[in-house]
Design a protein around this motif. Structure first.
Motif, PDB file in Angstrom:
ATOM      1  N   GLU A 131       4.610   2.157  -6.899  1.00  0.00           N
ATOM      2  CA  GLU A 131       3.656   1.790  -5.803  1.00  0.00           C
ATOM      3  C   GLU A 131       3.674   0.502  -5.665  1.00  0.00           C
ATOM      4  N   GLY A 137       0.869  -1.285   0.146  1.00  0.00           N
ATOM      5  CA  GLY A 137       0.043  -0.062   0.067  1.00  0.00           C
ATOM      6  C   GLY A 137       0.857   1.380  -0.106  1.00  0.00           C
ATOM      7  N   ARG A 161       1.010   6.781   1.713  1.00  0.00           N
ATOM      8  CA  ARG A 161       0.420   5.582   1.519  1.00  0.00           C
ATOM      9  C   ARG A 161      -0.923   5.881   0.641  1.00  0.00           C
ATOM     10  N   ARG A 162      -1.097   5.059  -0.131  1.00  0.00           N
ATOM     11  CA  ARG A 162      -2.164   4.897  -1.059  1.00  0.00           C
ATOM     12  C   ARG A 162      -3.624   4.653  -0.222  1.00  0.00           C
ATOM     13  N   GLU A 163      -4.709   5.124  -0.282  1.00  0.00           N
ATOM     14  CA  GLU A 163      -5.729   5.048   0.249  1.00  0.00           C
ATOM     15  C   GLU A 163      -6.652   4.191  -0.833  1.00  0.00           C
ATOM     16  N   GLY A 164      -6.921   2.867  -0.385  1.00  0.00           N
ATOM     17  CA  GLY A 164      -7.865   2.252  -1.182  1.00  0.00           C
ATOM     18  C   GLY A 164      -6.908   1.153  -2.146  1.00  0.00           C
TER      19      GLY A 164
END
Length: 340
Positions: A99, A44, A159-162
């Motif tokens: 990512e 993530g 941090r990537r959300e979802g």
């Protein structure tokens, strides 16, 4: 000093998002034209969109899976996933992000074609502009950007959300990706192999290249030098010993372990010898898209025996019975015990 640990190198970032360590000319002053980072990303997490003002970038995936998104000149978009043994190439100035798209950590070894790479982050560039300027660029009112913090350095990891998802404009075949370990080994013997990521096989490369070198305990990377090419290596597996000669006639010998990085200036003679029973795996980066070398195995074919004898301070009668080899094998069989 020509080597140090990258695993224990200078920390650029360390958090629950991941770890980034670096070795450049500030850490290893002998470096010229090359430097290296280790990027470890938690699930993530992402290396935020950024670009390098003074160099190209060449990355190799050691483990995990990551999505690389690139916006290059002429508004060329591309995005692709890389897994273990695959590589990516980013032109100088191209906006890109990395990512982690998997459920396990991802780890990359990334080389740069400068001893001190310069970074610009997307967040920092947005932060340097006024809300009004940003609004004008997108045809939006300035108030649309009021929630944004105006910072000019920007985060390194985020941090990537979802879940990870693609953008339609970027889903296309790309010349930025190369499946190195799926390529046939151009150098192949029972005691070692070399797979080559260079412009001959990957035309997108500019100013940089890489060899994936594996050598068993029965082989050795022969003494050699690169006439117009510097070399920077990362030890992915195994233990090895290197010997190098400096222009002042001094020599240096050092042992290498997993996580170590070394740098060899252009035209410095050196060799790589395996220590122990385990095969070594080196990621070797060069500051040219088509590196060349001169191996000592081919030297006796170029000179008369009397010249070789005079050069080595021997009488012709004492000259070893050299094989006359005209094609450099790069990796040779070990017929003698390990040197001490």
């Amino acid at each position: 000093m020509h080597k140090m640990s990258l695993l224990n190198g200078r920390i650029i970032h360390n958090s629950d998002l991941g770890t980034v360590t670096q070795v450049n000319a500030d850490d290893l002053p002998v470096m010229r034209g090359l430097s290296i980072k280790r990027l470890a990303l938690a699930p993530g997490a992402l290396r935020v969109p950024h670009w390098h003002a003074n160099c190209v970038e060449l990355g190799y995936c050691l483990r995990g899976a990551a999505r690389v998104t690139v916006l290059a000149s002429s508004d060329v978009y591309s995005a692709f996933t890389i897994t273990q043994g695959q590589m990516f190439h980013i032109p100088s100035g191209a906006l890109h992000a990395i990512e982690n798209t998997g459920a396990a950590p991802a780890e990359m070894i990334i080389a740069f074609r400068h001893e001190r790479p310069e970074d610009f982050s997307l967040q920092g560039t947005f932060g340097a502009m006024s809300d009004a300027a940003l609004g004008n660029a997108y045809g939006l009112p300035a108030a649309a950007f009021a929630p944004m913090r105006h910072v000019t350095d920007g985060a390194y990891l985020a941090r990537r959300e979802g879940p990870a998802r693609s953008v339609p404009e970027t889903d296309r075949a790309t010349a930025h990706k190369f499946d190195l370990e799926a390529q046939p080994a151009m150098i192949a013997a029972s005691f070692g192999t070399a797979r080559l990521a260079r412009a001959q096989f990957w035309p997108d490369l500019r100013e940089i290249s890489m060899y994936s070198l594996r050598v068993t305990a029965d082989g050795m990377r022969e003494p050699h030098w690169h006439p117009e090419t510097a070399e920077m290596g990362y030890v992915a597996a195994g233990r090895a010993r290197m010997t190098l000669q400096n222009p002042d006639s001094s020599t240096e010998t050092w042992d290498l372990a997993p996580g170590d990085v070394y740098f060899i200036p252009r035209a410095y003679p050196h060799h790589i010898e395996v220590l122990g029973p385990e095969e070594i795996h080196f990621l070797i980066f060069f500051d040219q898209p088509m590196p060349e070398d001169i191996g000592i195995r081919t030297i006796p074919a170029a000179f008369a025996p009397e010249v070789m004898a005079a050069a080595l301070g021997l009488s012709p009668a004492d000259l070893p019975d050299f094989p006359r080899i005209t094609d450099d094998p790069l990796i040779v069989a070990r017929v003698n015990p390990q040197s001490l």
